[in-house]
Write a protein that holds these residues in place. Structure first.
Motif, short mmCIF file in Angstrom:
data_model
loop_
_atom_site.label_atom_id
_atom_site.label_comp_id
_atom_site.label_asym_id
_atom_site.label_seq_id
_atom_site.Cartn_x
_atom_site.Cartn_y
_atom_site.Cartn_z
N GLY A 1 -2.93 54.95 27.90
CA GLY A 1 -2.80 55.91 26.79
C GLY A 1 -3.61 55.45 25.59
O GLY A 1 -4.81 55.16 25.72
N ASN A 2 -2.96 55.36 24.44
CA ASN A 2 -3.63 54.88 23.22
C ASN A 2 -3.72 53.37 23.13
O ASN A 2 -4.32 52.84 22.19
N VAL A 3 -3.11 52.68 24.08
CA VAL A 3 -2.96 51.22 23.97
C VAL A 3 -4.01 50.50 24.81
O VAL A 3 -4.16 50.75 26.01
N TYR A 4 -4.72 49.57 24.15
CA TYR A 4 -5.75 48.78 24.81
C TYR A 4 -5.51 47.30 24.50
O TYR A 4 -4.95 46.95 23.47
N GLY A 5 -5.96 46.45 25.41
CA GLY A 5 -5.86 45.02 25.17
C GLY A 5 -7.03 44.29 25.79
O GLY A 5 -7.46 44.63 26.89
N CYS A 6 -7.54 43.28 25.08
CA CYS A 6 -8.60 42.41 25.59
C CYS A 6 -8.08 40.98 25.59
O CYS A 6 -7.71 40.46 24.53
N GLN A 7 -8.05 40.34 26.75
CA GLN A 7 -7.66 38.93 26.81
C GLN A 7 -8.72 38.06 26.15
O GLN A 7 -8.41 37.03 25.55
N PHE A 8 -9.96 38.47 26.24
CA PHE A 8 -11.07 37.75 25.60
C PHE A 8 -11.15 38.12 24.12
O PHE A 8 -10.43 38.99 23.63
N HIS A 9 -12.05 37.45 23.42
CA HIS A 9 -12.25 37.71 21.99
C HIS A 9 -13.53 38.54 21.79
O HIS A 9 -14.62 37.98 21.77
N PRO A 10 -13.41 39.86 21.62
CA PRO A 10 -14.63 40.65 21.40
C PRO A 10 -15.36 40.23 20.12
O PRO A 10 -16.59 40.29 20.05
N GLU A 11 -14.60 39.79 19.12
CA GLU A 11 -15.22 39.41 17.84
C GLU A 11 -16.02 38.12 17.94
O GLU A 11 -16.76 37.76 17.03
N LYS A 12 -15.90 37.41 19.09
CA LYS A 12 -16.66 36.17 19.31
C LYS A 12 -17.57 36.29 20.53
O LYS A 12 -18.04 35.28 21.05
N SER A 13 -17.81 37.54 20.97
CA SER A 13 -18.53 37.76 22.23
C SER A 13 -19.89 38.42 22.03
O SER A 13 -20.37 39.16 22.89
N GLY A 14 -20.53 38.14 20.89
CA GLY A 14 -21.89 38.60 20.67
C GLY A 14 -22.04 40.11 20.71
O GLY A 14 -21.14 40.86 20.32
N GLU A 15 -23.19 40.57 21.18
CA GLU A 15 -23.50 42.01 21.20
C GLU A 15 -22.54 42.80 22.08
O GLU A 15 -22.18 43.94 21.77
N VAL A 16 -22.14 42.20 23.19
CA VAL A 16 -21.20 42.88 24.09
C VAL A 16 -19.87 43.13 23.37
O VAL A 16 -19.32 44.23 23.40
N GLY A 17 -19.36 42.11 22.71
CA GLY A 17 -18.11 42.25 21.98
C GLY A 17 -18.20 43.26 20.85
O GLY A 17 -17.26 44.03 20.62
#
Length: 202
Positions: free
Chosen positions: A174-190
């Motif tokens: 639904g509206n809920v998402y989660g990332c186990q990794f750190h998108p804010e520390k994952s360069g352009e992909v993040g």
């Protein structure tokens, strides 16, 4: 233009998330205020540390109820421990109830590889999600964790990685998402992932 509320409950790595959002030109507010979270277009739940401590802080502040109410209305993104808190149960230190927004539990990674899992790993996408629009299978993101989510429904798993065993890297329900990794520390992909999240309710 609206903003994304970044939940401040004393256990989050807030600055790197705020900086990444600012770099993308997405307005955000670090807040523990219920009203600001209600007015926000979206919510990010960061988190570092142990599951029981974080869950207790959410309950003490009443922010758990705010997040549960807002999840029915707007996109929410849990990052690292923040993703784990979305689940029904955590087994780190002691069994502890989570928010229950996604079915399943959080267990220690049963792998022959060294824990904690720290470093860059590639993603596969078992189910399509707008969170990963423009992100190629095999893209690398940055992880720091020893525990991982085991979702009750495979339909909720939108990204996996491999660390000696398959590991849930991201969930969506639904509206809920989660990332186990750190998108804010994952360069352009993040940054692409955060940009996608920022566009979900705008």
């Amino acid at each position: 233009m609206g903003y994304t509320a970044i939940v401040d409950y004393g256990v989050g790595n807030l600055k790197s998330v705020t900086n990444a959002m600012a770099y993308l030109g997405l307005e955000s507010k670090v807040t523990g205020d219920t009203g600001e979270m209600e007015r926000a277009d979206a919510i990010i739940l960061p988190g570092v540390g142990a599951f029981p401590d974080a869950a207790e802080k959410l309950r003490e502040t009443g922010l758990d109820q705010t997040i549960l109410a807002q999840a029915a209305k707007k996109p929410i993104l849990g990052i690292c421990l923040g993703m784990q808190l979305l689940f029904e149960l955590g087994e780190e230190v002691r069994p502890c109830a989570g928010l229950g927004l996604v079915g399943g539990s959080v267990k220690k990674i049963e792998t022959h590889c060294k824990l904690p899992h720290i470093g860059w790993n590639s993603l596969t996408f078992p189910n399509p999600s707008p969170l990963f629009a423009g992100v190629e299978p095999g893209s690398y993101v940055y992880f720091v964790h020893s525990f991982c989510a085991v979702a009750s429904s495979p339909d909720d798993v939108i990204a996996r990685t491999d660390y000696g065993v398959p590991v849930t890297a991201a969930v969506g329900k639904g509206n809920v998402y989660g990332c186990q990794f750190h998108p804010e520390k994952s360069g352009e992909v993040g940054l692409q992932i955060l940009k996608n999240f920022g566009g979900l309710n705008r």
